[in-house]
Scaffold this motif. Structure first.
Motif, mmCIF file in Angstrom:
data_model
loop_
_atom_site.group_PDB
_atom_site.id
_atom_site.type_symbol
_atom_site.label_atom_id
_atom_site.label_comp_id
_atom_site.label_asym_id
_atom_site.label_seq_id
_atom_site.Cartn_x
_atom_site.Cartn_y
_atom_site.Cartn_z
ATOM 1 N N LYS A 1 -6.615 23.806 10.992
ATOM 2 C CA LYS A 1 -5.220 23.673 10.567
ATOM 3 C C LYS A 1 -5.040 22.275 9.994
ATOM 4 N N THR A 2 -4.432 22.216 8.814
ATOM 5 C CA THR A 2 -4.311 20.949 8.106
ATOM 6 C C THR A 2 -2.862 20.497 8.033
ATOM 7 N N LEU A 3 -2.671 19.198 8.198
ATOM 8 C CA LEU A 3 -1.361 18.594 8.018
ATOM 9 C C LEU A 3 -1.554 17.318 7.227
ATOM 10 N N LEU B 1 0.848 -1.184 0.000
ATOM 11 C CA LEU B 1 0.000 0.000 0.000
ATOM 12 C C LEU B 1 0.886 1.237 0.000
ATOM 13 N N HIS B 2 0.454 2.273 -0.686
ATOM 14 C CA HIS B 2 1.117 3.572 -0.637
ATOM 15 C C HIS B 2 0.026 4.615 -0.495
ATOM 16 N N LEU B 3 -0.118 5.145 0.718
ATOM 17 C CA LEU B 3 -1.231 6.030 1.025
ATOM 18 C C LEU B 3 -0.743 7.324 1.659
ATOM 19 N N HIS B 4 -1.384 8.431 1.264
ATOM 20 C CA HIS B 4 -1.151 9.728 1.887
ATOM 21 C C HIS B 4 -2.477 10.210 2.454
ATOM 22 N N ILE B 5 -2.389 10.967 3.541
ATOM 23 C CA ILE B 5 -3.589 11.443 4.216
ATOM 24 C C ILE B 5 -3.427 12.912 4.578
ATOM 25 N N SER B 6 -4.533 13.653 4.501
ATOM 26 C CA SER B 6 -4.596 15.030 4.984
ATOM 27 C C SER B 6 -5.579 15.054 6.138
ATOM 28 N N LEU B 7 -5.185 15.736 7.207
ATOM 29 C CA LEU B 7 -5.983 15.788 8.427
ATOM 30 C C LEU B 7 -6.126 17.237 8.886
ATOM 31 N N SER B 8 -7.255 17.560 9.500
ATOM 32 C CA SER B 8 -7.412 18.904 10.047
ATOM 33 C C SER B 8 -7.799 18.822 11.512
ATOM 34 N N ASP B 9 -7.317 19.816 12.278
ATOM 35 C CA ASP B 9 -7.635 19.865 13.709
ATOM 36 C C ASP B 9 -8.882 20.720 13.936
ATOM 37 N N ARG B 10 -9.202 20.977 15.176
ATOM 38 C CA ARG B 10 -10.438 21.698 15.501
ATOM 39 C C ARG B 10 -10.412 23.164 15.073
ATOM 40 N N HIS B 11 -9.236 23.664 14.713
ATOM 41 C CA HIS B 11 -9.113 25.036 14.232
ATOM 42 C C HIS B 11 -9.028 25.097 12.709
#
Length: 136
Positions: A85-87, A73-83
């Protein structure tokens, strides 16, 4: 194209669960069509880093992309916090579902996705092979 839809539940590991699903369904050339949900822990590797970072907080999955195969598997993910802000980064084991993850997977019957070491990069990179049809 075939389509699979899965829902992961609290405390499941996102990458482990996807790998298990791929193995159980013998997926040879799969790709993430969409993925949303929420984690309470994320383990990522950022670009040009050879170590992982763990984030112990609630994070929304705003994007999940990549390729899936019984060969890797080769996976990338984008996540955001409660404000908001994305990483984002390379998805590793240790991304634990908080409430849910809804994943839609597409597959191709025409190819096999392999992972082989590329002499130029030194990493296991995608090798695409056409699926041969046996003639009886």
């Amino acid at each position: 194209m075939n389509i699979f839809v899965i829902r992961l539940k609290p405390d499941e590991d996102l990458k482990v669960s996807l790998n298990t699903f791929v193995q159980q369904n013998n997926i040879q050339a799969g790709f993430i069509l969409t993925g949303v949900g929420c984690l309470f822990q994320a383990t990522l590797r950022f670009a040009s880093q050879n170590y992982s970072q763990v984030f112990k907080q609630r994070l929304e999955i705003v994007s999940l992309v990549g390729t899936l195969s019984t060969h890797g598997l080769h996976l990338h993910i984008s996540l955001s916090d409660r404000h908001g802000k994305t990483l984002g980064g390379h998805l590793l084991e240790g991304c634990i579902i908080y409430t849910t993850a809804e994943i839609v997977i597409g597959t191709s019957e025409d190819f096999i996705f392999l992972r082989t070491v590329d002499e130029t990069t030194g990493y296991q990179e995608l090798e695409i092979q056409p699926k041969t049809m046996s003639l009886n």
